[in-house]
Write a protein that holds these residues in place. Structure first.
Motif, PDB file in Angstrom:
ATOM      1  N   CYS A  14      56.413  10.026  -8.055  1.00 40.35           N
ATOM      2  CA  CYS A  14      55.543   9.759  -6.956  1.00 40.35           C
ATOM      3  C   CYS A  14      54.396  10.909  -5.896  1.00 40.35           C
ATOM      4  O   CYS A  14      55.075  12.166  -5.263  1.00 40.35           O
ATOM      5  N   CYS A  15      53.626  10.749  -5.373  1.00 40.32           N
ATOM      6  CA  CYS A  15      52.694  11.420  -4.228  1.00 40.32           C
ATOM      7  C   CYS A  15      51.905  10.488  -3.717  1.00 40.32           C
ATOM      8  O   CYS A  15      51.232   9.764  -4.085  1.00 40.32           O
ATOM      9  N   PHE A  16      51.636  10.469  -2.216  1.00 39.43           N
ATOM     10  CA  PHE A  16      50.363   9.567  -1.581  1.00 39.43           C
ATOM     11  C   PHE A  16      50.557  10.499  -0.445  1.00 39.43           C
ATOM     12  O   PHE A  16      50.615  10.845   0.260  1.00 39.43           O
ATOM     13  N   VAL A  17      49.415  11.467  -0.832  1.00 36.59           N
ATOM     14  CA  VAL A  17      48.648  12.006  -0.050  1.00 36.59           C
ATOM     15  C   VAL A  17      47.445  11.293   0.975  1.00 36.59           C
ATOM     16  O   VAL A  17      46.636  11.429   0.054  1.00 36.59           O
ATOM     17  N   LYS A  18      47.673  11.363   1.888  1.00 36.33           N
ATOM     18  CA  LYS A  18      47.531  11.415   3.165  1.00 36.33           C
ATOM     19  C   LYS A  18      46.246  11.874   3.694  1.00 36.33           C
ATOM     20  O   LYS A  18      46.268  12.998   3.461  1.00 36.33           O
ATOM     21  N   SER A  25      41.055  19.938   4.995  1.00 35.60           N
ATOM     22  CA  SER A  25      39.875  21.369   5.933  1.00 35.60           C
ATOM     23  C   SER A  25      40.681  21.744   6.571  1.00 35.60           C
ATOM     24  O   SER A  25      40.431  23.367   7.514  1.00 35.60           O
ATOM     25  N   LYS A  26      41.989  21.844   6.943  1.00 39.31           N
ATOM     26  CA  LYS A  26      42.538  22.241   8.478  1.00 39.31           C
ATOM     27  C   LYS A  26      43.470  23.346   7.477  1.00 39.31           C
ATOM     28  O   LYS A  26      43.970  24.207   8.013  1.00 39.31           O
ATOM     29  N   ASN A  27      44.428  22.310   6.147  1.00 37.88           N
ATOM     30  CA  ASN A  27      45.296  23.268   5.354  1.00 37.88           C
ATOM     31  C   ASN A  27      44.806  23.927   4.488  1.00 37.88           C
ATOM     32  O   ASN A  27      45.421  24.439   4.320  1.00 37.88           O
ATOM     33  N   GLY A  28      43.706  23.572   3.892  1.00 43.12           N
ATOM     34  CA  GLY A  28      43.289  23.632   2.272  1.00 43.12           C
ATOM     35  C   GLY A  28      43.542  23.448   1.390  1.00 43.12           C
ATOM     36  O   GLY A  28      45.085  22.654   0.879  1.00 43.12           O
ATOM     37  N   LEU A  29      43.002  22.969   0.091  1.00 40.49           N
ATOM     38  CA  LEU A  29      43.412  21.981  -0.986  1.00 40.49           C
ATOM     39  C   LEU A  29      44.751  22.982  -1.694  1.00 40.49           C
ATOM     40  O   LEU A  29      45.584  22.142  -2.416  1.00 40.49           O
ATOM     41  N   GLU A  30      44.681  23.402  -1.093  1.00 37.52           N
ATOM     42  CA  GLU A  30      46.169  24.457  -2.092  1.00 37.52           C
ATOM     43  C   GLU A  30      47.392  23.795  -1.666  1.00 37.52           C
ATOM     44  O   GLU A  30      48.371  23.721  -2.257  1.00 37.52           O
ATOM     45  N   LYS A  31      47.206  23.699  -0.368  1.00 38.91           N
ATOM     46  CA  LYS A  31      48.454  23.611   0.290  1.00 38.91           C
ATOM     47  C   LYS A  31      48.727  21.587  -0.173  1.00 38.91           C
ATOM     48  O   LYS A  31      49.815  21.124  -0.525  1.00 38.91           O
ATOM     49  N   LEU A  32      47.972  21.499  -0.507  1.00 43.49           N
ATOM     50  CA  LEU A  32      47.945  19.762  -0.795  1.00 43.49           C
ATOM     51  C   LEU A  32      48.123  20.063  -2.130  1.00 43.49           C
ATOM     52  O   LEU A  32      48.738  19.184  -2.630  1.00 43.49           O
ATOM     53  N   GLN A  33      47.955  20.875  -3.127  1.00 42.68           N
ATOM     54  CA  GLN A  33      48.252  20.815  -4.487  1.00 42.68           C
ATOM     55  C   GLN A  33      49.486  21.095  -4.137  1.00 42.68           C
ATOM     56  O   GLN A  33      50.660  20.346  -5.383  1.00 42.68           O
ATOM     57  N   GLU A  34      50.213  21.980  -3.360  1.00 40.76           N
ATOM     58  CA  GLU A  34      51.867  22.320  -3.353  1.00 40.76           C
ATOM     59  C   GLU A  34      52.249  20.557  -2.975  1.00 40.76           C
ATOM     60  O   GLU A  34      53.583  20.470  -3.502  1.00 40.76           O
ATOM     61  N   ILE A  35      52.157  19.910  -2.475  1.00 40.49           N
ATOM     62  CA  ILE A  35      52.626  18.670  -2.039  1.00 40.49           C
ATOM     63  C   ILE A  35      52.609  17.606  -3.090  1.00 40.49           C
ATOM     64  O   ILE A  35      53.786  17.292  -3.252  1.00 40.49           O
ATOM     65  N   ILE A  36      51.949  17.710  -4.179  1.00 42.48           N
ATOM     66  CA  ILE A  36      51.660  16.739  -5.031  1.00 42.48           C
ATOM     67  C   ILE A  36      53.023  17.559  -5.888  1.00 42.48           C
ATOM     68  O   ILE A  36      53.364  16.071  -7.009  1.00 42.48           O
ATOM     69  N   ASP A  74      41.325   8.911   1.234  1.00 41.65           N
ATOM     70  CA  ASP A  74      40.090   9.022   1.972  1.00 41.65           C
ATOM     71  C   ASP A  74      39.460  10.485   1.661  1.00 41.65           C
ATOM     72  O   ASP A  74      39.140  11.569   2.388  1.00 41.65           O
ATOM     73  N   VAL A  75      39.403  10.131   0.253  1.00 41.36           N
ATOM     74  CA  VAL A  75      38.084  12.163  -0.274  1.00 41.36           C
ATOM     75  C   VAL A  75      37.060  11.508   0.350  1.00 41.36           C
ATOM     76  O   VAL A  75      36.221  10.632   0.216  1.00 41.36           O
ATOM     77  N   ASP A  76      36.211  13.008   0.054  1.00 42.67           N
ATOM     78  CA  ASP A  76      34.975  13.021   0.693  1.00 42.67           C
ATOM     79  C   ASP A  76      34.162  14.111   0.053  1.00 42.67           C
ATOM     80  O   ASP A  76      33.021  14.138   0.418  1.00 42.67           O
ATOM     81  N   GLN A  77      35.191  15.163  -0.667  1.00 41.07           N
ATOM     82  CA  GLN A  77      33.773  16.035  -1.155  1.00 41.07           C
ATOM     83  C   GLN A  77      34.275  15.755  -3.293  1.00 41.07           C
ATOM     84  O   GLN A  77      35.696  16.015  -3.004  1.00 41.07           O
ATOM     85  N   LEU A  78      34.041  16.099  -3.365  1.00 41.18           N
ATOM     86  CA  LEU A  78      34.187  15.970  -5.257  1.00 41.18           C
ATOM     87  C   LEU A  78      34.985  17.452  -5.491  1.00 41.18           C
ATOM     88  O   LEU A  78      35.746  17.322  -6.439  1.00 41.18           O
ATOM     89  N   SER A  95      49.686   7.204 -16.981  1.00 42.28           N
ATOM     90  CA  SER A  95      50.183   7.578 -14.978  1.00 42.28           C
ATOM     91  C   SER A  95      49.023   7.132 -14.433  1.00 42.28           C
ATOM     92  O   SER A  95      47.583   6.573 -15.522  1.00 42.28           O
ATOM     93  N   ARG A  96      48.886   6.818 -13.071  1.00 42.16           N
ATOM     94  CA  ARG A  96      47.722   5.582 -12.332  1.00 42.16           C
ATOM     95  C   ARG A  96      47.332   7.265 -11.255  1.00 42.16           C
ATOM     96  O   ARG A  96      48.418   7.231 -10.235  1.00 42.16           O
ATOM     97  N   ILE A  97      46.867   7.175 -11.379  1.00 41.51           N
ATOM     98  CA  ILE A  97      45.597   7.975 -10.036  1.00 41.51           C
ATOM     99  C   ILE A  97      44.115   6.927  -9.148  1.00 41.51           C
ATOM    100  O   ILE A  97      43.925   6.191  -9.803  1.00 41.51           O
ATOM    101  N   ILE A  98      45.470   6.544  -8.166  1.00 37.48           N
ATOM    102  CA  ILE A  98      44.189   5.796  -7.356  1.00 37.48           C
ATOM    103  C   ILE A  98      43.952   6.697  -6.078  1.00 37.48           C
ATOM    104  O   ILE A  98      44.292   7.118  -5.062  1.00 37.48           O
ATOM    105  N   ILE A  99      42.415   6.578  -5.734  1.00 42.60           N
ATOM    106  CA  ILE A  99      41.852   7.379  -5.353  1.00 42.60           C
ATOM    107  C   ILE A  99      40.816   6.348  -4.317  1.00 42.60           C
ATOM    108  O   ILE A  99      40.231   5.203  -4.762  1.00 42.60           O
ATOM    109  N   THR A 100      40.855   6.393  -2.581  1.00 44.90           N
ATOM    110  CA  THR A 100      40.092   5.657  -2.024  1.00 44.90           C
ATOM    111  C   THR A 100      39.090   7.076  -0.796  1.00 44.90           C
ATOM    112  O   THR A 100      39.353   8.229  -0.930  1.00 44.90           O
ATOM    113  N   THR A 101      37.933   5.877  -1.181  1.00 44.93           N
ATOM    114  CA  THR A 101      37.605   7.433  -0.170  1.00 44.93           C
ATOM    115  C   THR A 101      35.903   6.027   0.263  1.00 44.93           C
ATOM    116  O   THR A 101      35.563   4.947   0.271  1.00 44.93           O
TER     117      THR A 101
END
Length: 260
Positions: A14-18, A25-36, A74-78, A95-101
């Motif tokens: 599981c992973c909750f990406v806040k 914008s601060k750390n880049g999408l690469e960092k979020l991929q590493e978190i997942i 809190d996704v705001d870009q495709l 699997s379940r992917i939950i998106i809030t936007t």
């Protein structure tokens, strides 16, 4: 997050990406991929991802046979969705992917399976949420009627908005009855900064034309029939068909069942 905590044990990882809006914008999408990858694989460290395309491939290779639960908050870009959950075949069966936007258009463009709109709370739900955050259940019974009456006024002020009820309840939780009265009187003149700043995020994300359209609707066309408003807005030079659609998708305006 409460639902996430409740069902997370049913998945392999599981992973909750806040706060993806801010974190990407601060750390880049690469960092979020590493978190997942780190969270789902239960590893403190994973190989550094240098490029988003590399991260997409790694996520698909490592997670395609795992039943995962991932929340993208809190996704705001495709491009965020394409980088973090690009396709169904990235993840294993079940699997379940939950998106809030704040933007329904992103979900349509990404072809998600199910969409659920969060509606405003009714009075009973609003009172329950306010009581929780204002700790009303722990107040002495003496004078509780006064708190109950002021709670109704707070609920009316918040208009069923969960954010407002949570912020105001937390602020009022250690205040006495006179401070409640004073706070409510001030709120009617000066809105709470935390609420305004949070709501302003959606407004700031609009184009200049859509900002002007929103302000015109908010100031002059509340409780006006949609067809009448659209006709007048078009006469003022707004491309109201697409503009109104954008504002609805970003949950900045609603049209009632009566067409207002």
């Amino acid at each position: 997050s409460s639902i996430y905590d409740e069902i997370s044990s049913k998945f392999d990882g599981c992973c909750f990406v806040k706060n993806i809006r801010d974190e990407s914008s601060k750390n880049g999408l690469e960092k979020l991929q590493e978190i997942i990858l780190s969270s789902v694989l239960k590893k403190k460290q994973v190989n550094v991802i240098w490029r988003v395309e590399e991260g997409r491939q790694v996520i698909m290779d490592r997670l395609c046979h795992r039943k995962v639960l991932i929340v993208l908050d809190d996704v705001d870009q495709l491009d965020q969705l394409k980088a973090l959950a690009g396709s169904h075949n990235w993840f294993g069966e079940g699997s379940r992917i939950i998106i809030t936007t704040r933007d329904e258009h992103l979900l349509n463009a990404h072809k998600v399976n199910v969409m659920h709109s969060i509606s405003l709370l009714n009075d009973d739900e609003a009172i329950k949420l306010l009581r929780k955050h204002a700790c009303l259940d722990y107040r002495p019974m003496e004078g509780i009627e006064d708190y109950e009456q002021l709670s109704k006024e707070v609920v009316f002020y918040a208009g069923g908005l969960p954010l407002a009820l949570t912020v105001l309840g937390s602020f009022l939780c250690d205040k006495n009855i006179n401070e409640w009265r004073s706070a409510l009187a001030r709120l009617k003149e000066i809105p709470n900064d935390n609420i305004i700043e949070t709501l302003k995020i959606s407004f700031d994300g609009l184009t200049r034309a859509d900002k002007h359209l929103f302000l015109d609707i908010a100031c002059f066309f509340r409780s006006v029939k949609k067809d009448t408003a659209m006709e007048m807005l078009n006469a003022c030079g707004f491309h109201s068909v697409i503009g109104v659609k954008v504002l609805i998708q970003k949950a900045l305006i609603t049209i009632s069942e009566d067409g207002e």
